[in-house]
Design a protein around this motif. Structure first.
Motif, PDB file in Angstrom:
ATOM      1  N   THR A 206       4.480  55.891  26.860  1.00  0.00           N
ATOM      2  CA  THR A 206       5.271  56.061  28.087  1.00  0.00           C
ATOM      3  C   THR A 206       5.458  57.543  28.330  1.00  0.00           C
ATOM      4  O   THR A 206       5.275  58.364  27.425  1.00  0.00           O
ATOM      5  CB  THR A 206       6.641  55.367  27.958  1.00  0.00           C
ATOM      6  OG1 THR A 206       7.335  55.452  29.201  1.00  0.00           O
ATOM      7  CG2 THR A 206       7.495  56.017  26.870  1.00  0.00           C
ATOM      8  N   ASP A 211      11.098  58.584  31.916  1.00  0.00           N
ATOM      9  CA  ASP A 211      12.082  57.625  31.404  1.00  0.00           C
ATOM     10  C   ASP A 211      13.475  58.247  31.344  1.00  0.00           C
ATOM     11  O   ASP A 211      14.476  57.595  31.669  1.00  0.00           O
ATOM     12  CB  ASP A 211      11.668  57.121  30.021  1.00  0.00           C
ATOM     13  CG  ASP A 211      10.467  56.185  30.079  1.00  0.00           C
ATOM     14  OD1 ASP A 211      10.032  55.831  31.195  1.00  0.00           O
ATOM     15  OD2 ASP A 211       9.955  55.811  29.001  1.00  0.00           O
ATOM     16  N   GLY A 252       2.353  56.940  35.849  1.00  0.00           N
ATOM     17  CA  GLY A 252       2.597  55.711  35.100  1.00  0.00           C
ATOM     18  C   GLY A 252       1.403  55.160  34.365  1.00  0.00           C
ATOM     19  O   GLY A 252       1.242  53.939  34.256  1.00  0.00           O
TER      20      GLY A 252
END
Length: 267
Positions: A206, A211, A252
């Motif tokens: 990720t 985040d 992403g």
């Protein structure tokens, strides 16, 4: 419902901690260290977290700290991951008494007034979290004038297109998405701890900076983008992958290389 955000804003004195995750950056990290040492506002703490380098990066940093007699820390995070290393550095800085954090990466060069700009934003606004402007380096991989302007335009497009991604939209957020890159990011220590900090993950899992941004957006609208806070970064990923694949990666992981080892681009 999210708990209220503590009012650790502009009125709080700024004890700034610069955090830097690093892995196999022996070629580029000296430029970063010189840039930090030459900041016009030198009143800050530095914590560099080595993430298991095998090329002598940690030794280069330690030698630099010793040679210049700097009160900087070098810590180690054995778990692979930019997020894990950044979080370890952040928590070490907080433990050392830093009330505010700013992060860059080991392949970057902050502008001479970078730390001064960070402190000014914290002092003059109510923002608890913000990013700055990240421009392409021209001293790492050759970048001519036309390509430089093109890459700057691509960066501007990426700043605004991030708002369109479905994962960055929703009623759970208290404000619009702002692209805050991990190589040029500032946050109060109180907010960092409240939202859980960088996820302790690897880059192939990720994007830890996105985040963290979205975790902040769930609890406050006191964040933004401040272009006077400038860092230049290596364009080696674009040189290896090309612009389209690189943008898809940052959007992403819409592009992924075939092998995990190809993620950590090193020329």
């Amino acid at each position: 419902m999210s708990s209220p955000v503590p009012n650790h804003g502009a009125a709080s004195p700024v004890r700034l901690g610069v955090i830097v995750p690093e892995w196999n950056e022996a070629r580029l990290v000296p430029d970063l260290l010189d840039a930090l040492r030459e900041q016009v506002d030198p009143d800050f703490t530095v914590v560099v977290c080595d993430n298991g380098s095998s090329d002598g990066t940690a030794r280069i940093v330690a030698d630099h700290v010793r040679r210049h007699r700097l009160p900087w820390q070098v810590v180690v995070e054995p778990r692979k991951g930019t997020g894990a290393a950044a979080d370890t550095a952040a928590r070490a800085a907080i433990a050392a008494g830093c009330t505010h954090l700013v992060r860059t990466d080991a392949d970057c060069v902050p502008a001479p007034d970078w730390t001064a700009a960070v402190k000014r934003v914290f002092a003059e606004t109510d923002h608890l979290f913000f990013g700055g402007l990240t421009l392409p380096r021209r001293d790492d991989i050759p970048v001519g004038p036309l390509r430089y302007r093109f890459l700057c335009a691509v960066n501007e497009m990426a700043i605004w297109c991030g708002r369109l991604l479905p994962e960055n939209r929703g009623r759970q957020y208290r404000g619009p998405y702002v692209m805050v890159a991990g190589n040029n990011l500032a946050i109060t220590s109180a907010l960092y701890e409240q939202v859980g900090g960088f996820p302790r993950t690897a880059i192939e899992e990720t994007h830890e900076d996105r985040d963290l941004t979205n975790a902040v957006r769930r609890v406050t609208d006191r964040y933004g983008l401040h272009r006077e806070m400038v860092v230049t970064m290596s364009v080696r990923r674009i040189a290896v992958w090309g612009i389209v694949r690189s943008l898809a990666w940052y959007a992403g992981h819409r592009y992924r290389p075939q092998t995990t080892g190809s993620v950590d681009v090193r020329p």
